[in-house]
Design a protein around this motif. Structure first.
Motif, PDB file in Angstrom:
ATOM      1  N   ILE A   8       3.290  56.884 -17.672  1.00  0.00           N
ATOM      2  CA  ILE A   8       3.252  55.756 -18.968  1.00  0.00           C
ATOM      3  C   ILE A   8       4.248  54.910 -18.914  1.00  0.00           C
ATOM      4  N   ARG A   9       5.713  55.029 -18.232  1.00  0.00           N
ATOM      5  CA  ARG A   9       6.737  54.269 -18.291  1.00  0.00           C
ATOM      6  C   ARG A   9       7.619  54.705 -17.259  1.00  0.00           C
ATOM      7  N   TYR A  10       7.828  53.534 -16.395  1.00  0.00           N
ATOM      8  CA  TYR A  10       8.943  53.558 -15.277  1.00  0.00           C
ATOM      9  C   TYR A  10      10.121  53.076 -15.931  1.00  0.00           C
ATOM     10  N   VAL A  24      10.205  58.502 -14.013  1.00  0.00           N
ATOM     11  CA  VAL A  24       8.867  58.251 -15.072  1.00  0.00           C
ATOM     12  C   VAL A  24       8.857  58.931 -15.982  1.00  0.00           C
ATOM     13  N   ASP A  72      -0.208  53.589 -12.230  1.00  0.00           N
ATOM     14  CA  ASP A  72      -0.788  52.336 -12.104  1.00  0.00           C
ATOM     15  C   ASP A  72       0.589  51.354 -11.976  1.00  0.00           C
ATOM     16  N   ILE A  75       3.017  49.467 -14.513  1.00  0.00           N
ATOM     17  CA  ILE A  75       4.122  50.007 -15.323  1.00  0.00           C
ATOM     18  C   ILE A  75       5.492  49.593 -14.826  1.00  0.00           C
TER      19      ILE A  75
END
Length: 275
Positions: A8-10, A24, A72, A75
């Motif tokens: 959900i977050r890089y 991540v 994805d 991100i």
């Protein structure tokens, strides 16, 4: 199957070696070092990570937890490095996540004398999987909460880069000269007696079965993932039996690291860091 999470977050790239893994955050509230199937090493490095890492865990060695991470590439859209952007775009879908150990330190062989039993078990295990990347210059071990954890097994099982010659490539003696723990592995026979009987067909099928089918598809000369899993088993299972010609005899009393060797001298070129 390994646990499955979604990135959900890089957070940031780790600029080590040649694969540019990234940190991540995932939807299970975990933080992971993500290794990408679109990196130069491709899916085979991830296959080796899963098989070797999960085998080590079942043999009683400490390895950070592994998960499958659904990525994805969007991100990482704010990442300024074009090489990282290219890597993200090349790696949609399932990648490998390794539990991030906050505050861990790289193992320094000059600052700690390993226990002979531990050193012997790790050396035996690395010889079994053909790990060429645990040298004095690149130990691939982390110290966390007072324990030593093994990381980065993508350079093991190198026979799968040339299946036509796999048996020959994996038949010779393991090169112990550059291994970080060789000077301390005074109990190699005891380590062998402990670990070898644990490597059964059932255990190997279990760890090989953790590799996703999508990473095994499309391998030339194999009918599909099931056939390729059998090929890994056919190489690894006899290696656990006798005679173990791949395990050299050690004289640790006079063995010292060759500090004159250049960084990365014994590593495959695709690992990065080679001279």
């Amino acid at each position: 199957m390994l646990p499955h999470v979604t990135a959900i977050r890089y957070v940031t790239p780790l600029r080590e070696g040649g694969s540019l893994p990234g940190v991540v955050e995932a939807d299970d509230l975990g933080t992971y070092v993500m290794k990408f199937h679109g990196a130069g090493q491709g899916r085979k490095a991830l296959i080796a990570e899963v098989i070797a890492g999960e085998l080590a865990r079942r043999l009683g060695l400490r390895v950070p937890d592994q998960v499958l991470i659904d990525l994805d590439p969007a991100i990482g859209r704010h990442e300024p490095d074009p090489d990282v952007q290219d890597l993200l775009k090349a790696s949609p879908g399932w990648n490998l996540g390794v539990d991030f150990l906050p505050g861990s330190l790289g193992f320094d062989p000059l600052g700690w004398s390993p226990d002979p039993g531990f050193a012997s078990r790790v050396l035996w295990f690395d010889a079994f999987i053909g790990n060429v990347d645990r040298s004095w210059r690149n130990p691939n071990m982390l110290v966390w909460h007072g324990d030593v954890w093994l990381i980065d097994h993508g350079a093991s099982l190198i026979f799968h880069h040339a299946w036509a010659n796999a048996a020959r490539l994996f038949s010779g003696p393991y090169d112990v000269d550059d291994h970080v723990l060789t000077p301390y592995a005074a109990e190699l026979e005891a380590a062998e007696a402990e670990l070898a009987p644990k490597i059964t067909e059932r255990l190997l099928r279990e760890v090989i079965g953790l590799v996703p089918d999508r990473w095994l598809e499309g391998e030339p000369a194999f009918a599909g993932p099931a056939a390729l899993r059998d090929a890994y088993l056919d190489i690894l299972l006899p290696r656990a039996g006798k005679p173990r010609e791949w395990l050299p005899a050690l004289d640790v009393s006079g063995h010292r690291p060759d500090t004159s060797a250049r960084r990365g001298e014994n590593r495959p070129g695709w690992l990065g860091g080679a001279p």
